[in-house]
Design a protein around this motif. Structure first.
Motif, PDB file in Angstrom:
ATOM      1  N   SER A   1       5.453   4.131   7.019  1.00 52.58           N
ATOM      2  CA  SER A   1       5.401   2.713   6.653  1.00 52.58           C
ATOM      3  C   SER A   1       6.683   1.978   7.045  1.00 52.58           C
ATOM      4  CB  SER A   1       5.169   2.571   5.145  1.00 52.58           C
ATOM      5  OG  SER A   1       6.213   3.191   4.414  1.00 52.58           O
ATOM      6  N   ASP A   2       7.810   2.675   7.085  1.00 52.33           N
ATOM      7  CA  ASP A   2       9.069   2.028   7.454  1.00 52.33           C
ATOM      8  C   ASP A   2       9.056   1.555   8.900  1.00 52.33           C
ATOM      9  OD1 ASP A   2       9.789   2.807   4.911  1.00 52.33           O
ATOM     10  OD2 ASP A   2      10.963   4.529   5.570  1.00 52.33           O
TER      11      ASP A   2
ATOM     12  N   ALA B   1       0.945  10.155  -0.439  1.00 53.26           N
ATOM     13  CA  ALA B   1       0.622  10.503   0.949  1.00 53.26           C
ATOM     14  C   ALA B   1       1.890  10.607   1.796  1.00 53.26           C
ATOM     15  CB  ALA B   1      -0.321   9.459   1.531  1.00 53.26           C
ATOM     16  N   GLU B   2       2.816   9.675   1.623  1.00 49.48           N
ATOM     17  CA  GLU B   2       4.028   9.724   2.442  1.00 49.48           C
ATOM     18  C   GLU B   2       5.010  10.784   1.947  1.00 49.48           C
ATOM     19  OE1 GLU B   2       4.635   5.595   4.721  1.00 49.48           O
ATOM     20  OE2 GLU B   2       5.511   5.628   2.707  1.00 49.48           O
ATOM     21  N   ASN B   3       5.087  10.987   0.656  1.00 45.88           N
ATOM     22  CA  ASN B   3       5.971  12.041   0.148  1.00 45.88           C
ATOM     23  C   ASN B   3       5.512  13.424   0.581  1.00 45.88           C
ATOM     24  OD1 ASN B   3       7.518  10.097  -1.107  1.00 45.88           O
ATOM     25  ND2 ASN B   3       6.604  10.399  -3.129  1.00 45.88           N
ATOM     26  N   ALA B   4       4.207  13.587   0.766  1.00 45.94           N
ATOM     27  CA  ALA B   4       3.690  14.887   1.200  1.00 45.94           C
ATOM     28  C   ALA B   4       4.120  15.238   2.616  1.00 45.94           C
ATOM     29  CB  ALA B   4       2.166  14.895   1.110  1.00 45.94           C
ATOM     30  N   LEU B   5       4.564  14.242   3.388  1.00 46.02           N
ATOM     31  CA  LEU B   5       5.002  14.502   4.757  1.00 46.02           C
ATOM     32  C   LEU B   5       6.404  15.092   4.827  1.00 46.02           C
ATOM     33  CD1 LEU B   5       3.705  11.209   6.429  1.00 46.02           C
ATOM     34  CD2 LEU B   5       2.665  13.472   6.559  1.00 46.02           C
ATOM     35  N   PHE B   6       7.102  15.134   3.711  1.00 48.65           N
ATOM     36  CA  PHE B   6       8.471  15.636   3.702  1.00 48.65           C
ATOM     37  C   PHE B   6       8.517  17.001   3.024  1.00 48.65           C
ATOM     38  CE2 PHE B   6       8.802  11.077   4.037  1.00 48.65           C
ATOM     39  CZ  PHE B   6       9.796  10.891   4.983  1.00 48.65           C
ATOM     40  N   GLY B   7       7.671  17.896   3.465  1.00 50.88           N
ATOM     41  CA  GLY B   7       7.617  19.219   2.864  1.00 50.88           C
ATOM     42  C   GLY B   7       8.287  20.291   3.691  1.00 50.88           C
TER      43      GLY B   7
ATOM     44  N   LEU C   1       0.812  -1.216   0.000  1.00 54.18           N
ATOM     45  CA  LEU C   1       0.000   0.000   0.000  1.00 54.18           C
ATOM     46  C   LEU C   1       0.849   1.270   0.000  1.00 54.18           C
ATOM     47  CD1 LEU C   1      -2.833  -0.984   2.500  1.00 54.18           C
ATOM     48  CD2 LEU C   1      -3.000  -0.803   0.014  1.00 54.18           C
ATOM     49  N   ALA C   2       1.977   1.235   0.702  1.00 53.36           N
ATOM     50  CA  ALA C   2       2.778   2.446   0.831  1.00 53.36           C
ATOM     51  C   ALA C   2       3.812   2.603  -0.270  1.00 53.36           C
ATOM     52  CB  ALA C   2       3.483   2.462   2.197  1.00 53.36           C
ATOM     53  N   VAL C   3       4.262   1.491  -0.862  1.00 51.66           N
ATOM     54  CA  VAL C   3       5.355   1.559  -1.835  1.00 51.66           C
ATOM     55  C   VAL C   3       4.865   1.322  -3.257  1.00 51.66           C
ATOM     56  CG1 VAL C   3       7.595   0.583  -2.482  1.00 51.66           C
ATOM     57  CG2 VAL C   3       7.015   0.861  -0.067  1.00 51.66           C
TER      58      VAL C   3
ATOM     59  N   LEU D   1      13.587   8.993  -3.540  1.00 54.39           N
ATOM     60  CA  LEU D   1      13.595   7.745  -4.293  1.00 54.39           C
ATOM     61  C   LEU D   1      14.370   6.631  -3.600  1.00 54.39           C
ATOM     62  CD1 LEU D   1      14.158   9.119  -7.918  1.00 54.39           C
ATOM     63  CD2 LEU D   1      12.009   8.574  -6.767  1.00 54.39           C
ATOM     64  N   GLU D   2      15.102   6.955  -2.567  1.00 57.57           N
ATOM     65  CA  GLU D   2      15.909   5.935  -1.894  1.00 57.57           C
ATOM     66  C   GLU D   2      15.018   4.960  -1.125  1.00 57.57           C
ATOM     67  OE1 GLU D   2      19.581   5.612   1.338  1.00 57.57           O
ATOM     68  OE2 GLU D   2      18.730   7.560   0.794  1.00 57.57           O
ATOM     69  N   THR D   3      15.380   3.674  -1.199  1.00 56.74           N
ATOM     70  CA  THR D   3      14.630   2.648  -0.479  1.00 56.74           C
ATOM     71  C   THR D   3      14.898   2.754   1.016  1.00 56.74           C
ATOM     72  OG1 THR D   3      14.758   1.167  -2.380  1.00 56.74           O
ATOM     73  CG2 THR D   3      14.239   0.180  -0.247  1.00 56.74           C
ATOM     74  N   SER D   4      13.845   2.839   1.793  1.00 54.25           N
ATOM     75  CA  SER D   4      13.994   2.952   3.251  1.00 54.25           C
ATOM     76  C   SER D   4      13.112   1.971   4.011  1.00 54.25           C
ATOM     77  CB  SER D   4      13.655   4.384   3.694  1.00 54.25           C
ATOM     78  OG  SER D   4      12.319   4.719   3.334  1.00 54.25           O
ATOM     79  N   PHE D   5      12.436   1.072   3.316  1.00 49.44           N
ATOM     80  CA  PHE D   5      11.530   0.108   3.963  1.00 49.44           C
ATOM     81  C   PHE D   5      12.249  -1.235   4.095  1.00 49.44           C
ATOM     82  CE2 PHE D   5       8.389  -3.253   3.982  1.00 49.44           C
ATOM     83  CZ  PHE D   5       7.409  -2.770   4.822  1.00 49.44           C
ATOM     84  N   PRO D   6      12.269  -1.805   5.311  1.00 48.17           N
ATOM     85  CA  PRO D   6      11.846  -1.277   6.612  1.00 48.17           C
ATOM     86  C   PRO D   6      12.961  -0.504   7.302  1.00 48.17           C
ATOM     87  CG  PRO D   6      12.398  -3.576   6.820  1.00 48.17           C
ATOM     88  CD  PRO D   6      12.624  -3.232   5.375  1.00 48.17           C
TER      89      PRO D   6
END
Length: 308
Positions: free
Chosen positions: A188-189, A40-46, A30-32, A133-138
């Protein structure tokens, strides 16, 4: 005839290893792999980086600041020291199986995080900027307190286990909120790492012999309220940012979800496995007046008197 009563039904806990792994996969998809999840998650890094975070001075990102374990460069030393302490407690208490299960939780959680990070890609579905764009999960930072706290719960004595659980939940919550507020990870991470650690703990507990399975935690009166209140306060403080109230509340909520997963996993043990039937005990003897006694005991012939 003796009336046989049906066995009492054991209520199964809603948190189990398969369910945690399924939830881990669902969070990832759902998140990736969903465009709305990435947006939704990218909007948190504003915001303006990690500077506005309240915990910035303890995150190790500021020049000359000391990092709160396990943030920044303290992750590996914290993991090494914590693993040694868990092994030492197991040796002192002579809990060999529980010690092996605790070390297995640490290895499986940290190793599972590394494997998941290597094999689970993060495609760009929404045209995000390069820094996102960097992978951070988990999350690797959250894996350290989650694995060590769950391992400590396994080897702790029954008297101190409730307090170890409360302290571990607070540590996990503050760490999760801190890495979110400093823009090191996404919600999500931290949720994925917590689910992975809970799955490893449930599996390790399930594989323990029945005699070595930890007894249900007896929580002192008032401890759940105090522990959950402190964790919620820690999530609000560690996840707060000076430039966005919305981001602060989202980060605190994600950290509280991690705390709820941890608390439910450790305070709701697996149902006890009933021991198997004892085949070494002798079979009960049947009374002589029972119906089967005539068939099992041969008839005795009457004695003959000699003729005169």
């Amino acid at each position: 005839m003796t009336q046989q009563h049906p066995a009492a039904r054991t209520r199964r806990p809603w948190i189990s290893a398969p369910r945690c792994l399924l939830a881990f996969l669902a969070v990832y998809l759902l998140a990736v792999w969903a465009p709305f999840g990435q947006r939704a998650e990218n909007a948190l890094f504003g915001g303006e980086g990690a500077g506005p975070a309240w915990i910035y001075g303890w995150s190790g990102a500021a020049y000359g600041s000391s990092a709160m374990p396990p943030l920044e460069h303290t992750a590996l030393p914290t993991l090494a020291v914590g693993t040694a302490l868990v092994a030492a407690v197991a040796l002192v208490r002579r809990r060999w199986w529980q010690g092996c299960a605790a070390l297995g939780v640490i290895v499986a959680t940290v190793g599972g995080k590394e494997i998941a990070r290597a094999v689970l890609p993060r495609p760009d579905l929404v045209g995000a900027r390069e820094s996102l764009l960097e992978t951070s999960f988990p999350s690797g930072h959250v894996a350290v307190p989650a694995a060590l706290a769950l391992a400590a719960v396994l080897v702790a004595s029954p008297r101190v286990r409730p307090y170890v659980t409360a302290a571990g939940m607070l540590w996990l919550t503050v760490t999760a909120a801190a890495v979110l507020a400093t823009y090191h990870h996404r919600p999500s991470d931290v949720l994925g790492t917590t689910l992975l650690a809970c799955a490893c703990h449930r599996l390790a507990t399930r594989l323990l012999p029945p005699a070595d399975t930890p007894a249900p935690i007896r929580l002192p009166r008032g401890l759940p309220t105090i522990a959950l209140t402190l964790s919620a306060a820690g999530a609000l403080v560690a996840g707060a940012r000076a430039d966005s109230l919305t981001e602060s509340l989202v980060f605190a909520t994600a950290a509280c979800l991690c705390a709820a997963l941890f608390w439910s996993t450790t305070t709701r043990p697996l149902p006890r496995r009933a021991p198997g039937p004892d085949h070494t005990s002798p079979a009960p003897e049947q009374p002589h007046d029972s119906p089967g006694a005539d068939r099992l005991t041969p008839p005795v012939a009457p004695a003959r008197t000699p003729a005169p």
